[in-house]
Write a protein that holds these residues in place. Sequence first.
Motif, mmCIF file in Angstrom:
data_model
loop_
_atom_site.group_PDB
_atom_site.id
_atom_site.type_symbol
_atom_site.label_atom_id
_atom_site.label_comp_id
_atom_site.label_asym_id
_atom_site.label_seq_id
_atom_site.Cartn_x
_atom_site.Cartn_y
_atom_site.Cartn_z
ATOM 1 N N TRP A 164 -8.080 9.669 -19.446
ATOM 2 C CA TRP A 164 -6.667 9.177 -18.867
ATOM 3 C C TRP A 164 -6.116 9.705 -17.638
ATOM 4 O O TRP A 164 -6.222 11.018 -17.391
ATOM 5 N N ASP A 165 -5.654 9.144 -16.749
ATOM 6 C CA ASP A 165 -4.834 9.450 -15.390
ATOM 7 C C ASP A 165 -3.875 8.804 -15.097
ATOM 8 O O ASP A 165 -3.453 7.882 -15.815
ATOM 9 N N LEU A 166 -2.818 9.539 -14.593
ATOM 10 C CA LEU A 166 -1.610 9.167 -14.209
ATOM 11 C C LEU A 166 -1.831 8.770 -12.732
ATOM 12 O O LEU A 166 -2.568 9.651 -11.848
ATOM 13 N N SER A 167 -1.049 7.904 -12.118
ATOM 14 C CA SER A 167 -1.323 7.523 -10.812
ATOM 15 C C SER A 167 -0.068 7.299 -10.006
ATOM 16 O O SER A 167 0.984 6.519 -10.953
ATOM 17 N N ALA A 168 0.479 7.542 -9.074
ATOM 18 C CA ALA A 168 1.321 7.042 -8.217
ATOM 19 C C ALA A 168 1.017 6.674 -6.836
ATOM 20 O O ALA A 168 0.046 7.202 -6.283
ATOM 21 N N GLY A 169 1.889 5.690 -6.139
ATOM 22 C CA GLY A 169 1.551 5.306 -4.803
ATOM 23 C C GLY A 169 2.641 4.909 -4.172
ATOM 24 O O GLY A 169 3.695 4.454 -4.621
ATOM 25 N N LEU A 170 2.362 4.786 -2.759
ATOM 26 C CA LEU A 170 3.330 4.037 -1.783
ATOM 27 C C LEU A 170 2.537 3.124 -0.719
ATOM 28 O O LEU A 170 1.494 3.412 -0.372
ATOM 29 N N LYS A 171 2.968 2.109 -0.806
ATOM 30 C CA LYS A 171 2.395 1.043 0.138
ATOM 31 C C LYS A 171 3.465 0.193 0.700
ATOM 32 O O LYS A 171 4.577 -0.028 0.238
ATOM 33 N N TRP A 172 3.125 -0.298 2.045
ATOM 34 C CA TRP A 172 4.040 -1.260 2.819
ATOM 35 C C TRP A 172 3.288 -2.524 2.770
ATOM 36 O O TRP A 172 1.855 -2.624 2.658
ATOM 37 N N GLN A 173 4.030 -3.645 2.638
ATOM 38 C CA GLN A 173 3.508 -5.069 2.385
ATOM 39 C C GLN A 173 3.922 -5.903 3.628
ATOM 40 O O GLN A 173 4.940 -6.599 3.398
ATOM 41 N N PRO A 174 3.402 -5.895 4.820
ATOM 42 C CA PRO A 174 3.787 -6.676 5.884
ATOM 43 C C PRO A 174 3.194 -8.066 5.335
ATOM 44 O O PRO A 174 2.078 -8.588 5.170
ATOM 45 N N MET A 175 4.265 -9.106 5.346
ATOM 46 C CA MET A 175 4.045 -10.513 4.778
ATOM 47 C C MET A 175 4.009 -11.616 6.077
ATOM 48 O O MET A 175 4.597 -11.240 7.017
ATOM 49 N N ASN B 141 -1.759 -5.193 2.054
ATOM 50 C CA ASN B 141 -1.162 -4.017 1.258
ATOM 51 C C ASN B 141 -1.748 -2.858 2.151
ATOM 52 O O ASN B 141 -2.846 -2.681 2.282
ATOM 53 N N LEU B 142 -0.669 -1.759 2.792
ATOM 54 C CA LEU B 142 -1.303 -0.911 3.527
ATOM 55 C C LEU B 142 -0.650 0.498 2.717
ATOM 56 O O LEU B 142 0.656 0.511 2.800
ATOM 57 N N GLY B 143 -1.209 1.493 2.452
ATOM 58 C CA GLY B 143 -0.810 2.732 1.874
ATOM 59 C C GLY B 143 -1.759 3.701 1.266
ATOM 60 O O GLY B 143 -2.786 3.748 1.759
ATOM 61 N N GLY B 144 -1.157 4.325 0.260
ATOM 62 C CA GLY B 144 -2.140 5.386 -0.363
ATOM 63 C C GLY B 144 -1.373 5.707 -1.761
ATOM 64 O O GLY B 144 -0.130 5.474 -1.970
#
Length: 151
Positions: free
Chosen positions: A121-132, A108-111
């Motif tokens: 309470w927090d809201l969270s959003a993220g984007l990641k790339w999954q090289p398999m 998993n590589l992202g942020g």
Amino acid sequence: MKKLLILAVAALFAVSASAQDAGRWAVGPRMSIYTNTSTIVGLGAYGRYSFDDHWRIEPAFMGLLHDGCSIELSCNAQYVFHLGSGWSLYPEAGFVANEIGRWAAGLNLGGGFDVQIVQNWDLSAGLKWQPMFDDYRKNPVVISVGACYKF
């Protein structure tokens, strides 16, 4: 497979139930969209443990909703930059194993970012790339949103 699923859920809840230090633990639900893999939707849960003000670890379990539903298990390390007023930004890296077609492991590589909506309470959003680490599938790009309760 059912035993693995039960074990993963039990481990996530065991980790979250053993909280000792206030503000160091967080748990919550998450929804993810796996792009460039015929758009798979995932629903699951994650936990966070903060070692200090910047470093934290995040194990997660995700049920992938597609033909022949499957699961994903991951664990990421995150370095948190506190931007003030309840906002934080983090890069992340970690390991993932999922069953999109067949079992495979990868990275998993992202942020992402967190924003505090009310106390604890927090809201969270993220984007990641999954090289398999297999040849036959495309490496998904995952967009996720979730909420977490900090205790």
